[in-house]
Design an enzyme around this catalytic site. Structure first.
Site, PDB file in Angstrom:
ATOM      1  N   ASP A  66     -30.707  33.104 -26.861  1.00  0.00           N
ATOM      2  CA  ASP A  66     -29.901  33.458 -28.026  1.00  0.00           C
ATOM      3  C   ASP A  66     -28.722  32.501 -28.114  1.00  0.00           C
ATOM      4  OD1 ASP A  66     -29.867  36.295 -29.784  1.00  0.00           O
ATOM      5  OD2 ASP A  66     -27.991  35.174 -29.826  1.00  0.00           O
ATOM      6  N   ASP A  86     -29.414  27.150 -29.485  1.00  0.00           N
ATOM      7  CA  ASP A  86     -29.430  27.125 -30.941  1.00  0.00           C
ATOM      8  C   ASP A  86     -30.763  26.504 -31.327  1.00  0.00           C
ATOM      9  OD1 ASP A  86     -29.197  26.681 -33.643  1.00  0.00           O
ATOM     10  OD2 ASP A  86     -27.264  25.651 -33.547  1.00  0.00           O
ATOM     11  N   VAL A  87     -31.688  27.318 -31.847  1.00  0.00           N
ATOM     12  CA  VAL A  87     -33.037  26.816 -32.089  1.00  0.00           C
ATOM     13  C   VAL A  87     -33.099  25.781 -33.208  1.00  0.00           C
ATOM     14  CG1 VAL A  87     -34.117  28.919 -31.195  1.00  0.00           C
ATOM     15  CG2 VAL A  87     -33.632  28.724 -33.649  1.00  0.00           C
ATOM     16  N   ASN A 123     -38.349  34.652 -32.724  1.00  0.00           N
ATOM     17  CA  ASN A 123     -37.652  35.688 -33.479  1.00  0.00           C
ATOM     18  C   ASN A 123     -36.301  35.235 -34.026  1.00  0.00           C
ATOM     19  OD1 ASN A 123     -36.859  38.645 -34.136  1.00  0.00           O
ATOM     20  ND2 ASN A 123     -35.284  37.975 -32.680  1.00  0.00           N
ATOM     21  N   TYR A 152     -34.438  31.637 -47.558  1.00  0.00           N
ATOM     22  CA  TYR A 152     -35.058  32.574 -46.610  1.00  0.00           C
ATOM     23  C   TYR A 152     -36.544  32.745 -46.923  1.00  0.00           C
ATOM     24  CZ  TYR A 152     -35.512  36.769 -43.696  1.00  0.00           C
ATOM     25  OH  TYR A 152     -35.894  37.681 -42.739  1.00  0.00           O
ATOM     26  N   LYS A 201     -39.697  31.591 -44.524  1.00  0.00           N
ATOM     27  CA  LYS A 201     -40.679  32.555 -44.030  1.00  0.00           C
ATOM     28  C   LYS A 201     -42.083  32.238 -44.540  1.00  0.00           C
ATOM     29  CE  LYS A 201     -37.869  35.027 -41.557  1.00  0.00           C
ATOM     30  NZ  LYS A 201     -37.959  35.022 -40.083  1.00  0.00           N
ATOM     31  N   THR A 206     -31.419  47.636 -38.552  1.00  0.00           N
ATOM     32  CA  THR A 206     -30.638  46.866 -37.595  1.00  0.00           C
ATOM     33  C   THR A 206     -29.162  46.903 -37.990  1.00  0.00           C
ATOM     34  OG1 THR A 206     -30.858  44.811 -38.849  1.00  0.00           O
ATOM     35  CG2 THR A 206     -32.580  45.295 -37.220  1.00  0.00           C
TER      36      THR A 206
END
Length: 258
Positions: free
Chosen positions: A37, A60-61, A87, A153, A157, A188
């Site tokens: 994360d 940091d992906v 994720n 977004y 996706k 969440t």
């Protein structure tokens, strides 16, 4: 089963929300879990919560070098990598298209789409050498249907959906299965925050969902575990909607949802 024979799973975005639920589920199934994360202190606390055999990694992906270190750190610590769950993600501002800026657009694609690509590539290299593995990507209903004000977004996706299928076909012969889940709304902290700020009409969204409620993170975790587990040994290239019937309903209804 000795510790070195337990499967190893790497879960990105594992400090909270869906990622944390997935990390817990995989650990409960007997996996040794590398939790990655951007929130370094938080993810260390989470790994400690799971137990000493698990690993915390800061990454940091969106940064290729960070992803290479993340996968490399997992392999160095555990000696293997059997499962990857992509994720990690960030929210989008949900602005009208004419008010969206290129920098935000690029950042959202970098985290969601490029991060998934880079992590999958690095994990697949290791999995191919060890005889196979499973990769699970987090898509979204936003990648399956049109949702106004969510261009970056939704594009990210949708790209993950296409990439999942392409990688699944390319790597099947090497024993690597690649699948995705496409969540609808999940209960969440982020969704609760958006509701509190008036950026999300929770009541309207719940009316739009045939099951009449948001998903619990644990319900996403169960779907993730199934697709990565031996129970799904003949499943690859699948995108599983976990959305309470949102996509089955057909009409996208409130365009701000997803």
């Amino acid at each position: 089963m000795s510790a070195d024979r337990k499967p190893v799973a790497l879960v990105t975005g594992a400090a909270d929300g869906i990622g944390w639920a997935i990390a817990r589920r995989f650990a409960a199934a007997g996996c040794r879990v590398a939790l990655a994360d951007l929130a370094e202190e938080r993810v260390r606390e989470r790994a400690w919560e799971l137990g000493r055999e698990h690993l915390a990694l800061a990454a940091d992906v969106a940064e290729e070098a960070a992803v290479v270190r993340m996968v490399g750190g997992t392999l160095e610590h555990f000696g293997r990598l059997d499962m990857l769950v992509n994720n990690a993600g960030i929210g989008d501002p949900q602005r009208p298209t004419l008010e969206q800026d290129a920098a935000t657009f690029d950042r959202i694609l970098a985290v969601h789409l490029r991060g998934t690509f880079t992590a999958s590539r690095e994990a697949a290299r290791a999995m191919a050498e060890s005889g196979g593995g499973a990769i699970l990507n987090l898509a979204s209903i936003a990648g399956l249907t049109g949702l106004p004000r969510r261009n970056a977004y939704g594009a990210a996706k949708a790209g993950i959906v296409a990439m999942t299928r392409g990688m699944a076909c390319e790597w099947a012969g090497q024993g690597i299965r690649v699948n995705a889940i496409a969540p609808g709304y999940v209960r969440t902290a982020l969704v609760a925050k958006l509701e509190a700020e008036g950026r999300l009409d929770g009541a309207r969204i719940r009316r739009r969902i045939p099951m009449g409620r948001l998903a619990e993170p644990e319900e996403l975790a169960e779907a993730a575990w199934f697709l990565c587990s031996p129970a799904a040994s003949y499943v690859t290239g699948t995108v599983l909607s976990v959305d309470g019937g949102w996509m089955a309903f057909g009409d996208s209804g409130d365009a701000s949802a997803g």
